[in-house]
Design a protein around this motif. Sequence first.
Motif, PDB file in Angstrom:
ATOM      1  N   THR A 291       0.827  -1.206   0.000  1.00 27.16           N
ATOM      2  CA  THR A 291       0.000   0.000   0.000  1.00 27.16           C
ATOM      3  C   THR A 291       0.862   1.255   0.000  1.00 27.16           C
ATOM      4  N   LEU A 292       1.925   1.283   0.810  1.00 23.94           N
ATOM      5  CA  LEU A 292       2.807   2.452   0.861  1.00 23.94           C
ATOM      6  C   LEU A 292       3.494   2.680  -0.478  1.00 23.94           C
ATOM      7  N   GLN A 293       3.961   1.622  -1.109  1.00 22.12           N
ATOM      8  CA  GLN A 293       4.619   1.769  -2.409  1.00 22.12           C
ATOM      9  C   GLN A 293       3.661   2.323  -3.454  1.00 22.12           C
ATOM     10  N   ASP A 294       2.432   1.840  -3.460  1.00 16.89           N
ATOM     11  CA  ASP A 294       1.443   2.353  -4.413  1.00 16.89           C
ATOM     12  C   ASP A 294       1.152   3.836  -4.181  1.00 16.89           C
ATOM     13  N   GLN A 295       1.027   4.245  -2.929  1.00 14.28           N
ATOM     14  CA  GLN A 295       0.744   5.643  -2.621  1.00 14.28           C
ATOM     15  C   GLN A 295       1.891   6.557  -3.046  1.00 14.28           C
ATOM     16  N   ILE A 296       3.134   6.132  -2.778  1.00 12.67           N
ATOM     17  CA  ILE A 296       4.294   6.960  -3.161  1.00 12.67           C
ATOM     18  C   ILE A 296       4.401   7.046  -4.677  1.00 12.67           C
ATOM     19  N   THR A 297       4.192   5.932  -5.374  1.00 13.46           N
ATOM     20  CA  THR A 297       4.246   5.951  -6.847  1.00 13.46           C
ATOM     21  C   THR A 297       3.183   6.880  -7.427  1.00 13.46           C
ATOM     22  N   GLN A 298       1.974   6.815  -6.902  1.00 15.54           N
ATOM     23  CA  GLN A 298       0.898   7.675  -7.386  1.00 15.54           C
ATOM     24  C   GLN A 298       1.225   9.150  -7.163  1.00 15.54           C
ATOM     25  N   CYS A 299       1.832   9.482  -6.039  1.00 13.52           N
ATOM     26  CA  CYS A 299       2.205  10.868  -5.753  1.00 13.52           C
ATOM     27  C   CYS A 299       3.265  11.359  -6.723  1.00 13.52           C
ATOM     28  N   PHE A 300       4.267  10.507  -7.064  1.00 17.04           N
ATOM     29  CA  PHE A 300       5.296  10.896  -8.026  1.00 17.04           C
ATOM     30  C   PHE A 300       4.693  11.148  -9.409  1.00 17.04           C
ATOM     31  N   LEU A 301       3.762  10.301  -9.825  1.00 19.94           N
ATOM     32  CA  LEU A 301       3.135  10.457 -11.135  1.00 19.94           C
ATOM     33  C   LEU A 301       2.310  11.752 -11.209  1.00 19.94           C
ATOM     34  N   GLU A 302       1.572  12.063 -10.162  1.00 21.22           N
ATOM     35  CA  GLU A 302       0.782  13.288 -10.154  1.00 21.22           C
ATOM     36  C   GLU A 302       1.674  14.521 -10.173  1.00 21.22           C
ATOM     37  N   CYS A 303       2.792  14.465  -9.462  1.00 24.41           N
ATOM     38  CA  CYS A 303       3.715  15.597  -9.441  1.00 24.41           C
ATOM     39  C   CYS A 303       4.339  15.832 -10.819  1.00 24.41           C
ATOM     40  N   ARG A 304       4.694  14.751 -11.536  1.00 28.86           N
ATOM     41  CA  ARG A 304       5.257  14.916 -12.875  1.00 28.86           C
ATOM     42  C   ARG A 304       4.211  15.443 -13.851  1.00 28.86           C
ATOM     43  N   HIS A 305       2.962  15.026 -13.649  1.00 26.76           N
ATOM     44  CA  HIS A 305       1.889  15.486 -14.539  1.00 26.76           C
ATOM     45  C   HIS A 305       1.690  17.009 -14.419  1.00 26.76           C
ATOM     46  N   ILE A 306       1.916  17.555 -13.204  1.00 23.82           N
ATOM     47  CA  ILE A 306       1.691  18.987 -12.982  1.00 23.82           C
ATOM     48  C   ILE A 306       2.947  19.795 -13.265  1.00 23.82           C
ATOM     49  N   THR A 307       4.115  19.365 -12.748  1.00 23.66           N
ATOM     50  CA  THR A 307       5.347  20.153 -12.869  1.00 23.66           C
ATOM     51  C   THR A 307       6.181  19.788 -14.091  1.00 23.66           C
ATOM     52  N   GLN A 418      -3.509   0.716  17.836  1.00 26.26           N
ATOM     53  CA  GLN A 418      -2.462   1.620  18.305  1.00 26.26           C
ATOM     54  C   GLN A 418      -1.088   1.196  17.806  1.00 26.26           C
ATOM     55  N   GLU A 419      -0.863  -0.116  17.733  1.00 31.04           N
ATOM     56  CA  GLU A 419       0.443  -0.603  17.302  1.00 31.04           C
ATOM     57  C   GLU A 419       0.622  -0.529  15.791  1.00 31.04           C
ATOM     58  N   ARG A 420      -0.485  -0.492  15.046  1.00 32.06           N
ATOM     59  CA  ARG A 420      -0.397  -0.531  13.590  1.00 32.06           C
ATOM     60  C   ARG A 420       0.371   0.671  13.036  1.00 32.06           C
ATOM     61  N   GLU A 421       0.192   1.842  13.631  1.00 34.53           N
ATOM     62  CA  GLU A 421       0.906   3.027  13.158  1.00 34.53           C
ATOM     63  C   GLU A 421       2.409   2.866  13.341  1.00 34.53           C
ATOM     64  N   GLU A 422       2.843   2.311  14.477  1.00 38.23           N
ATOM     65  CA  GLU A 422       4.276   2.130  14.705  1.00 38.23           C
ATOM     66  C   GLU A 422       4.849   1.066  13.764  1.00 38.23           C
ATOM     67  N   VAL A 423       4.093  -0.003  13.522  1.00 35.16           N
ATOM     68  CA  VAL A 423       4.563  -1.025  12.572  1.00 35.16           C
ATOM     69  C   VAL A 423       4.666  -0.433  11.171  1.00 35.16           C
ATOM     70  N   GLU A 424       3.707   0.384  10.802  1.00 33.48           N
ATOM     71  CA  GLU A 424       3.739   1.023   9.487  1.00 33.48           C
ATOM     72  C   GLU A 424       4.952   1.942   9.350  1.00 33.48           C
ATOM     73  N   GLU A 425       5.294   2.663  10.430  1.00 33.61           N
ATOM     74  CA  GLU A 425       6.471   3.543  10.389  1.00 33.61           C
ATOM     75  C   GLU A 425       7.750   2.718  10.245  1.00 33.61           C
ATOM     76  N   GLU A 426       7.857   1.587  10.962  1.00 31.93           N
ATOM     77  CA  GLU A 426       9.050   0.743  10.841  1.00 31.93           C
ATOM     78  C   GLU A 426       9.203   0.196   9.428  1.00 31.93           C
ATOM     79  N   ILE A 427       8.121  -0.278   8.854  1.00 31.45           N
ATOM     80  CA  ILE A 427       8.187  -0.826   7.491  1.00 31.45           C
ATOM     81  C   ILE A 427       8.553   0.262   6.495  1.00 31.45           C
ATOM     82  N   ARG A 428       8.001   1.453   6.672  1.00 32.96           N
ATOM     83  CA  ARG A 428       8.291   2.548   5.742  1.00 32.96           C
ATOM     84  C   ARG A 428       9.761   2.932   5.779  1.00 32.96           C
ATOM     85  N   VAL A 429      10.356   2.989   6.993  1.00 35.46           N
ATOM     86  CA  VAL A 429      11.751   3.403   7.127  1.00 35.46           C
ATOM     87  C   VAL A 429      12.701   2.295   6.682  1.00 35.46           C
TER      88      VAL A 429
END
Length: 791
Positions: A291-307, A418-429
């Motif tokens: 899910t994180l990879q998909d969100q980051i990829t989508q953000c990069f594509l939208e930024c290139r479309h505008i800038t 409560q723990e899901r946010e911390e696990v998500e941060e560890e996986i992201r980093v």
Amino acid sequence: FPTSTYIKLWADTQRELDTMLQREREEFLQPQEDREKVMKMLATAYVQYLEIFRNLEAAHDHLIHQQKRAAVRQVLDGVMGRILEIKREMVALESSECHYMDGILMDLKRVPEDIEIPIPKYFVKENLRFLQEREQYLDEILLNAGLLEQEPVRAMTLAEGIKVIQVAERARQGRARAAFMRKIYLEEKRQSKKAGQDTGKNPDDAATCIQKVWRGYSQRKKTEKLREEELVFLGMNSAEMINGTGSLPPDLEAMSSLQKAYVLQGEVQKTEDFSLRQELRKTEGPHIKETLQDQITQCFLECRHITGRFPDYPPAKTGGSRAIFIEKHPEQVAEELAAKKEAEQRDKEKDGKDQKKSKGKKTKKEGKQVVDLSWNMSPSNFLSILEEGSSQYQVFWENRDNRSDFLQDHDPELIKGQEREEVEEEIRVQQVDEVMQEKLLKIKKAVDGETGPQGKARKGEKEKEKKKRERHRQPRKGGHENLMMSLACRTIDSLYQELAEEGLLIKVKNVNLSDYIGYYDCLRSILREAGAQPMPSIPEVRQLVTLYGILPLGSQTVHENAPLVKSLLLAGPAGVGKKMLVHAICTETGANLFSLTPSNITGKYPGREGLMMILHMILKVGKAFQPSVMWIGNTERMYSKGAPKGEEEMNFKRLAKLLPQFLKALKPKDRVLLVGTSSRPFDANMGPFCKAYQKIILISKPDYLTRFGKYFLWKHYILQRAGALGRLLNLSCLARVSDGFTAGHVVDVVHTVLTKLRLLQMARKPLRTAEFVTSLARHDPVYREEEETFQ
């Protein structure tokens, strides 16, 4: 078991809090013209929030369920912060720290004791083990440095040891011989009595003998049972309660079980730990990563479309890919920029038209400003916390069936959330950032032809920034940078040890704020109604010390979001208890105590650089071991009028100039408080003196018109010293005679009179009033002229 009682208390308090929040939305958000109405509204909310605070603190202290305690803790911190915000509004409205609340208390059917501010027990309870270890470590340092008084331990010689053994052995032989001789005497007596009796027995005599034995046995059992019940009622564990034997009435058994439950409660609160991260990593880790990879990829594509180009990947020091989710959407940024340009163009056109219209007209009144006299409530940092805690209670806890939760076990689903946010941060980093950064570089190279993280056009700017940073890194001339470098290379433990050995870090006396005895004086309201401003009473001093010193130091959330008070001054005549209040602040919050009293820093770290080193060391250690209190006794000497005389006074003047820099270095996250005490504040230069201390609390002598407070003051300290009150000791007379003397004088007189020898003589020689009066006459009272100068 009392848990259900406190769950019900929590539920009732949450309903009261919801009512208060609804009232704040309706009343406090509207501007008000009538200042008296505003003050009444604020005082009513203040008293009601104090009641909510008291109930939440009791529920938090007695609940065992860790998740419920966390939910109560969030709301408890929010209520504490809201009380401080309302207090700020009341002080700004009346320009006084003490307020007249008798009318509000009568309307709400409350007594003056209801506005006493409770101190949460979790301030010390949650860090008890750390505080005990830190106290032992400090005792070891002071003992090795020779600063801790300890009874000398002398080794016993061989002759002394032999003598002690001989005395003990002879005593044992004497007791054994006495027991043997008593046994022989009783045997001879029994034999002589048996020989003199007749062979026949009277039935009445036999029945009387049996009755005597039975009645004696029955009475002894009843007496033992009554004594057992009395011990349990007084809270003293007897042998049967310790061993678990014997039978008690149902109410006493419940009381015994309640005491055991309180003992076990602390152990359960400390040992429970719910960690489900491992399970979340296995079950939901792959889905979170995808899910994180998909969100980051989508953000990069939208930024290139505008800038027109792919953005640079955020560096790790700015948070990595977290900055992508924090920042706004590129389309939102473009829309906001366009709207801002249109607004600026409209303003320019409007200003041009206004200038043309005003050329031919002369303004009759220029420079006159319209002052808005209406009152508006300041923005709050804690209403959102309270509303969030209220909504969480309604979602998770309001409809929960507590009857089936006898073991007070945790809720796994709530912990996972409560723990899901911390696990998500560890996986992201650890996993997502590295993969996505390499993927972005490959896409930029294939599509845009870029080979680095940034374009060539920015290469020159990067070199300029690099040179600029190198220039800033070059040390300037002077000792300040060398001092900072020397302190940066040292560990916190070494600085802590040095401060303790030099006497700048002192041992805290174990006194509570409740030991600062004082009672309400209802006659003060007459003076306030007449327009006079009476001196603050002792209960008001306790409230102010709790609000500005104890609550912010005890809670990190309150300190970061509440109105920040970095410095506090306690001013009053000698003997009113200023030093005791400083130690009470440290005891109630578990804070370190650093002493910069002028007599304590004399001859230590001389010169300006030495003072700077002291302040930097205290700042570094105080931040590392929060909370901390820096105490400056006789602080008026630093701001004395006139030119300094001698090196010692010059050093104090330097310290006064360095204090603003010290206070400026304190941030809201740093739970460090500067507390000054002064017995002659009128000797100081008032300008810089009042600027250094944000809050000034005036402490008066216990002077009550009815002498009610002095009466109980004498009674408390005499009983505390193990004295006996008799007919020859007239406390009312002592209260009348001691008018004008402080509580310190009373304590000194009681300790002077009630020596060890006098306590031994008390059984045959009762205490007399003249003994205390004679000792009191050796002290100087606080005269009316000095009291008026303080006021």
